[in-house]
Design a protein around this motif. Structure first.
Motif, PDB file in Angstrom:
ATOM      1  N   GLN A 166       0.321   5.583  -4.981  1.00 19.70           N
ATOM      2  CA  GLN A 166       0.661   6.695  -4.095  1.00 19.70           C
ATOM      3  C   GLN A 166       1.974   7.343  -4.496  1.00 19.70           C
ATOM      4  O   GLN A 166       2.333   8.396  -3.982  1.00 19.70           O
ATOM      5  CB  GLN A 166       0.792   6.180  -2.650  1.00 19.70           C
ATOM      6  CG  GLN A 166      -0.435   5.448  -2.144  1.00 19.70           C
ATOM      7  CD  GLN A 166      -1.618   6.384  -1.969  1.00 19.70           C
ATOM      8  OE1 GLN A 166      -1.560   7.317  -1.182  1.00 19.70           O
ATOM      9  NE2 GLN A 166      -2.680   6.154  -2.729  1.00 19.70           N
ATOM     10  N   VAL A 167       2.728   6.664  -5.345  1.00 26.78           N
ATOM     11  CA  VAL A 167       3.999   7.209  -5.833  1.00 26.78           C
ATOM     12  C   VAL A 167       4.020   7.051  -7.344  1.00 26.78           C
ATOM     13  O   VAL A 167       3.476   6.079  -7.877  1.00 26.78           O
ATOM     14  CB  VAL A 167       5.219   6.480  -5.206  1.00 26.78           C
ATOM     15  CG1 VAL A 167       5.282   6.728  -3.711  1.00 26.78           C
ATOM     16  CG2 VAL A 167       5.175   4.993  -5.505  1.00 26.78           C
ATOM     17  N   PRO A 168       4.640   7.999  -8.054  1.00 25.09           N
ATOM     18  CA  PRO A 168       4.561   7.929  -9.519  1.00 25.09           C
ATOM     19  C   PRO A 168       5.318   6.771 -10.137  1.00 25.09           C
ATOM     20  O   PRO A 168       5.019   6.405 -11.271  1.00 25.09           O
ATOM     21  CB  PRO A 168       5.149   9.278  -9.976  1.00 25.09           C
ATOM     22  CG  PRO A 168       5.852   9.843  -8.798  1.00 25.09           C
ATOM     23  CD  PRO A 168       5.244   9.248  -7.586  1.00 25.09           C
ATOM     24  N   ILE A 169       6.264   6.171  -9.418  1.00 27.64           N
ATOM     25  CA  ILE A 169       7.001   5.050 -10.017  1.00 27.64           C
ATOM     26  C   ILE A 169       6.182   3.768 -10.007  1.00 27.64           C
ATOM     27  O   ILE A 169       6.583   2.777 -10.602  1.00 27.64           O
ATOM     28  CB  ILE A 169       8.358   4.789  -9.316  1.00 27.64           C
ATOM     29  CG1 ILE A 169       8.167   4.450  -7.831  1.00 27.64           C
ATOM     30  CG2 ILE A 169       9.278   5.987  -9.473  1.00 27.64           C
ATOM     31  CD1 ILE A 169       9.445   3.974  -7.168  1.00 27.64           C
TER      32      ILE A 169
ATOM     33  N   THR B 105       1.103   7.420 -14.525  1.00 27.20           N
ATOM     34  CA  THR B 105       2.020   8.525 -14.815  1.00 27.20           C
ATOM     35  C   THR B 105       2.643   8.309 -16.192  1.00 27.20           C
ATOM     36  O   THR B 105       3.051   7.189 -16.522  1.00 27.20           O
ATOM     37  CB  THR B 105       3.120   8.582 -13.744  1.00 27.20           C
ATOM     38  OG1 THR B 105       2.491   8.750 -12.483  1.00 27.20           O
ATOM     39  CG2 THR B 105       4.065   9.734 -13.997  1.00 27.20           C
ATOM     40  N   ASN B 106       2.710   9.382 -16.980  1.00 29.81           N
ATOM     41  CA  ASN B 106       3.255   9.219 -18.328  1.00 29.81           C
ATOM     42  C   ASN B 106       4.673   8.650 -18.328  1.00 29.81           C
ATOM     43  O   ASN B 106       5.033   7.863 -19.198  1.00 29.81           O
ATOM     44  CB  ASN B 106       3.176  10.539 -19.126  1.00 29.81           C
ATOM     45  CG  ASN B 106       3.746  11.721 -18.364  1.00 29.81           C
ATOM     46  OD1 ASN B 106       4.226  11.577 -17.243  1.00 29.81           O
ATOM     47  ND2 ASN B 106       3.691  12.898 -18.964  1.00 29.81           N
ATOM     48  N   ILE B 107       5.461   9.036 -17.333  1.00 26.43           N
ATOM     49  CA  ILE B 107       6.843   8.546 -17.310  1.00 26.43           C
ATOM     50  C   ILE B 107       6.877   7.045 -17.009  1.00 26.43           C
ATOM     51  O   ILE B 107       7.720   6.311 -17.509  1.00 26.43           O
ATOM     52  CB  ILE B 107       7.704   9.306 -16.280  1.00 26.43           C
ATOM     53  CG1 ILE B 107       7.486  10.816 -16.403  1.00 26.43           C
ATOM     54  CG2 ILE B 107       9.181   8.964 -16.455  1.00 26.43           C
ATOM     55  CD1 ILE B 107       7.866  11.425 -17.719  1.00 26.43           C
ATOM     56  N   TYR B 108       5.924   6.584 -16.177  1.00 21.57           N
ATOM     57  CA  TYR B 108       5.837   5.138 -15.926  1.00 21.57           C
ATOM     58  C   TYR B 108       5.544   4.400 -17.223  1.00 21.57           C
ATOM     59  O   TYR B 108       6.198   3.402 -17.559  1.00 21.57           O
ATOM     60  CB  TYR B 108       4.741   4.830 -14.883  1.00 21.57           C
ATOM     61  CG  TYR B 108       4.519   3.340 -14.753  1.00 21.57           C
ATOM     62  CD1 TYR B 108       5.359   2.566 -13.969  1.00 21.57           C
ATOM     63  CD2 TYR B 108       3.496   2.690 -15.459  1.00 21.57           C
ATOM     64  CE1 TYR B 108       5.200   1.194 -13.880  1.00 21.57           C
ATOM     65  CE2 TYR B 108       3.326   1.321 -15.370  1.00 21.57           C
ATOM     66  CZ  TYR B 108       4.176   0.568 -14.583  1.00 21.57           C
ATOM     67  OH  TYR B 108       4.027  -0.786 -14.514  1.00 21.57           O
TER      68      TYR B 108
ATOM     69  N   GLU C 266      13.784  -3.089  -8.925  1.00 23.59           N
ATOM     70  CA  GLU C 266      14.552  -2.919  -7.697  1.00 23.59           C
ATOM     71  C   GLU C 266      13.707  -3.191  -6.448  1.00 23.59           C
ATOM     72  O   GLU C 266      14.165  -3.808  -5.498  1.00 23.59           O
ATOM     73  CB  GLU C 266      15.132  -1.499  -7.685  1.00 23.59           C
ATOM     74  CG  GLU C 266      16.080  -1.207  -6.567  1.00 23.59           C
ATOM     75  CD  GLU C 266      15.378  -0.645  -5.358  1.00 23.59           C
ATOM     76  OE1 GLU C 266      15.708  -1.077  -4.253  1.00 23.59           O
ATOM     77  OE2 GLU C 266      14.494   0.206  -5.530  1.00 23.59           O
ATOM     78  N   MET C 267      12.450  -2.734  -6.445  1.00 22.01           N
ATOM     79  CA  MET C 267      11.614  -2.923  -5.256  1.00 22.01           C
ATOM     80  C   MET C 267      10.753  -4.181  -5.364  1.00 22.01           C
ATOM     81  O   MET C 267      10.638  -4.954  -4.419  1.00 22.01           O
ATOM     82  CB  MET C 267      10.724  -1.689  -5.041  1.00 22.01           C
ATOM     83  CG  MET C 267      11.557  -0.417  -4.833  1.00 22.01           C
ATOM     84  SD  MET C 267      10.594   1.103  -5.041  1.00 22.01           S
ATOM     85  CE  MET C 267      10.228   1.482  -3.333  1.00 22.01           C
TER      86      MET C 267
ATOM     87  N   ARG D  80       0.786  -1.227   0.000  1.00 25.20           N
ATOM     88  CA  ARG D  80       0.000   0.000   0.000  1.00 25.20           C
ATOM     89  C   ARG D  80       0.819   1.278   0.000  1.00 25.20           C
ATOM     90  O   ARG D  80       0.320   2.305  -0.459  1.00 25.20           O
ATOM     91  CB  ARG D  80      -0.970  -0.004   1.172  1.00 25.20           C
ATOM     92  CG  ARG D  80      -0.325   0.256   2.521  1.00 25.20           C
ATOM     93  CD  ARG D  80      -1.373   0.284   3.616  1.00 25.20           C
ATOM     94  NE  ARG D  80      -0.799   0.778   4.855  1.00 25.20           N
ATOM     95  CZ  ARG D  80      -1.447   0.801   6.000  1.00 25.20           C
ATOM     96  NH1 ARG D  80      -2.693   0.361   6.067  1.00 25.20           N
ATOM     97  NH2 ARG D  80      -0.876   1.259   7.079  1.00 25.20           N
ATOM     98  N   VAL D  81       2.057   1.242   0.529  1.00 23.84           N
ATOM     99  CA  VAL D  81       2.831   2.489   0.530  1.00 23.84           C
ATOM    100  C   VAL D  81       3.013   2.984  -0.910  1.00 23.84           C
ATOM    101  O   VAL D  81       2.992   4.179  -1.174  1.00 23.84           O
ATOM    102  CB  VAL D  81       4.201   2.309   1.223  1.00 23.84           C
ATOM    103  CG1 VAL D  81       5.091   3.533   1.021  1.00 23.84           C
ATOM    104  CG2 VAL D  81       3.989   2.060   2.718  1.00 23.84           C
TER     105      VAL D  81
END
Lengths: 203, 418
Positions: free
Chosen positions: A48-51, A143-146, A78-79, A38-39
């Protein structure tokens, strides 16, 4: 709580009927597993984060396949590699069931014309980025970058898929950014399991 | 004043014709470099009042600070990451990990911003996380794989069309095939030597051996520096995993930086790092060390081929230390002058979340450093994040700004006295 579960299962069966998925996991257990997610992905599958991508309402089969790929090393991040390494088959089935039980709807932003959607993508990902093919993820409001990063990963071979690798192979950076911008601009609405949809009783 | 600014910008353009003449100048850069209009006239404005802002103010009621300090909402800024306060104090630029840079203005100087709009809306940014200013008002923005330069940004930002140039062209900060979305939030600072210092995180949890030669050459997993005309690029720092915050000690000129350490080794190891670099070329241990003196499993038992500098401070494991700034103001009490304020973003997969706070680090005369929490309370009783601090910057009045990319806000912390 029992009422909520029953409603949620009802919703899930509807979603499952569309894509032929049988819910393999336990919704409540999945919600607990989602504490690991969830983070970044949000408890409701809204990033919750753009990546991180939104994963609410993705088919069980899609989520299961990606988690298994991260766990085996077929897909690397990586995560996600760190997280997936510790998941059992049951946890994967449960958490896929949890996120899949959410409903994702998308709409065009004001003034946009659906016929301008990228022709290469719409057959599987839809005009608004709600997938029409169970093998494809939703792209709406990512996100577009994603999105651009994933397309570039398919283009370079870092990420592989029988359809996407071929599609991405010849895309230019400008095309990738334009397609990513299209889907990133969509308006996403996510409904929790068991909650009435945004259209309420009219549904 | 306006005449002076226009003059400075024009002089900058004349001095740097090379920036405008690249063979593949992207987007609208060529037009902007020639001070032409691009036809983009619309700014996106972010509403500063309403239920959303009230919700953030409610969260701030639970933030604890040392006695005499106060915190308040400075601005609603979506996805707010690293900040650069304009040297004239007119505007604060705020980066994101998406595609926007926000320009935050406190027009009536009541120390609460009253206008937040996107900067240079005719440009297509990609992860413009890291803005930084030179003393003479040049704004630099470090993106995923490009660095842009905006002369007199504090003046030109009022127009959708700003003068813009490449410092590092698209695809030349790192080899394009090494691009990633993760560990790609760059930060930059202009050093006391007048060079620009840019962090380049490496994309892995632990970098694999086959990448190390390339990374060492390019400066990935390190900090690079170059002249502000783009020449003289060199690797200044080695052995970093993913640094997303650095600043220069105004007293000594030394570089200090945070580093995010290896995941998946347990909740309590390895420690996070605040590092102190005293000369060019020092190595800080990655990937042989995962944080502090904890060796990574991937390189366990192998000889470390470099002399490694251990961290000045071992921070809480997985708390994710990001942006930092030396405090040079006079508003805060004496004990804080010259101290480092830094942000902990908070852990992403620790069993019980830690971090999500502002730390203060006191550096003693002998160079030893000790850190303690300064502002905290962004994790609630359910272990849920109410905010995730990213960066700290100082305003001219000596108060500090804290950015938060979860809430999408900038807070201001000031000292009122006992």
């Amino acid at each position: 709580m029992k009422g909520l579960s029953a409603l949620a299962l009802g919703g899930l069966m509807l979603a499952g009927a569309a894509f032929g998925d049988a819910p393999p996991g336990d919704l409540e257990a999945g919600r607990k597993v989602a504490g690991l997610c969830r983070v970044c992905h949000g408890l409701q599958g809204v990033a919750q984060v753009p990546i991180a991508p939104h994963i609410a309402g993705e088919p069980v089969s899609y989520i299961t396949r990606q988690l298994a790929a991260f766990r085996s090393g077929a897909r690397e991040h990586e995560m996600m590699t760190v997280v997936a390494r510790g998941l059992t088959d049951t946890q994967i089935a449960d958490v896929a069931t949890w996120y899949s039980a959410h409903t994702a709807r998308a709409s065009l932003p004001p003034g946009a014309d659906g016929s301008a959607a990228p022709a290469l993508c719409v057959t599987c990902h839809g005009e608004t980025g709600i997938a029409v093919n169970p093998d494809a993820p939703n792209l709406a409001a990512e996100t577009n970058i994603y999105l651009a990063t994933q397309l570039k990963a398919f283009r370079s071979g870092k990420r592989r898929h029988e359809i996407m690798s071929g599609i991405a192979a010849d895309l230019t950076d400008d095309e990738i950014r334009a397609y990513a911008d299209w889907y990133a601009a969509m308006q996403l609405e996510v409904t929790e399991p068991g909650a009435p949809g945004p259209c309420g009783a009219a549904c | 004043m306006k005449t002076t600014l226009i003059g400075a910008a024009a002089a900058a353009v004349l001095a740097m014709p090379a920036f405008a003449q690249g063979a593949d100048v992207p987007d609208n850069l060529e037009k902007l470099g020639n001070f032409q209009t691009t036809g983009t006239t619309e700014f996106t404005y972010v509403p500063q009042e309403g239920a959303f802002a009230d919700g953030i103010r409610k969260t701030l009621e639970r933030i604890t600070l040392p006695e005499g300090f106060r915190i308040g909402l400075y601005a609603v800024v979506p996805d707010a990451r690293h900040m650069a306060v304009g040297p004239q104090g007119i505007v604060t630029f705020v980066g994101t990990r998406k595609d926007k840079v926000w320009a935050v203005t406190d027009r009536n100087k009541d120390r609460v911003a009253d206008e937040v709009k996107d900067f240079a809306p005719s440009l297509k940014f990609a992860i413009p996380n890291g803005p930084c200013f030179s003393k003479d008002g040049f704004l630099y923005i470090a993106e995923q794989n490009r660095v842009l330069l905006f002369p007199a940004a504090e003046f030109f930002y009022e127009s959708p069309d700003v003068a813009a140039f490449n410092l590092v062209k698209q695809g030349e900060l790192i080899p394009p095939e090494e691009e990633s979305y993760n560990h790609t939030a760059r930060v930059c600072r202009i050093g006391p030597d007048g060079k620009i210092y840019i962090s380049l995180g490496q994309p892995f949890n632990v970098a694999p051996p086959e990448k190390l030669d390339l990374y060492r050459e390019v400066g990935i997993g390190g900090i690079i520096r170059m002249n502000t005309d783009g020449t003289g690029r060199e690797v200044y720092t080695y052995g970093i995993r993913n640094s997303v915050g650095h600043d220069f000690d105004p007293e000594t000129g030394d570089l200090w930086f945070t580093d995010n350490q290896v995941d998946g080794m347990g909740d309590d190891i390895p420690p996070g790092e605040l590092n102190h670099q005293t000369e060019m070329g020092q190595h800080f241990g990655a990937p042989w060390y995962g944080g502090g003196d904890v060796r990574t499993n991937e390189y366990a038992g192998q000889d470390v081929p470099y002399d490694v500098v251990m961290p000045a401070v071992e921070m809480t494991a997985h708390a994710a230390d990001l942006g930092m700034t030396f405090y040079s103001g006079s508003m805060f009490p004496e004990e804080y002058r010259g101290a480092i304020f830094s942000a902990q973003h908070g852990s992403w997969n620790r069993t019980t979340p830690v971090g999500a706070r502002v730390m203060v680090t006191h550096v003693a005369e002998d160079g030893t450093a000790t850190s303690e929490p300064f502002a905290e309370g962004w994790i609630d009783g359910n272990g849920e994040y109410l905010g995730r601090p990213v960066d700290v910057a100082q305003l001219r009045d000596g108060s500090i700004l804290v950015s938060d990319d979860l809430a999408g806000a900038i807070y201001r912390i000031w000292y009122e006295g006992m």
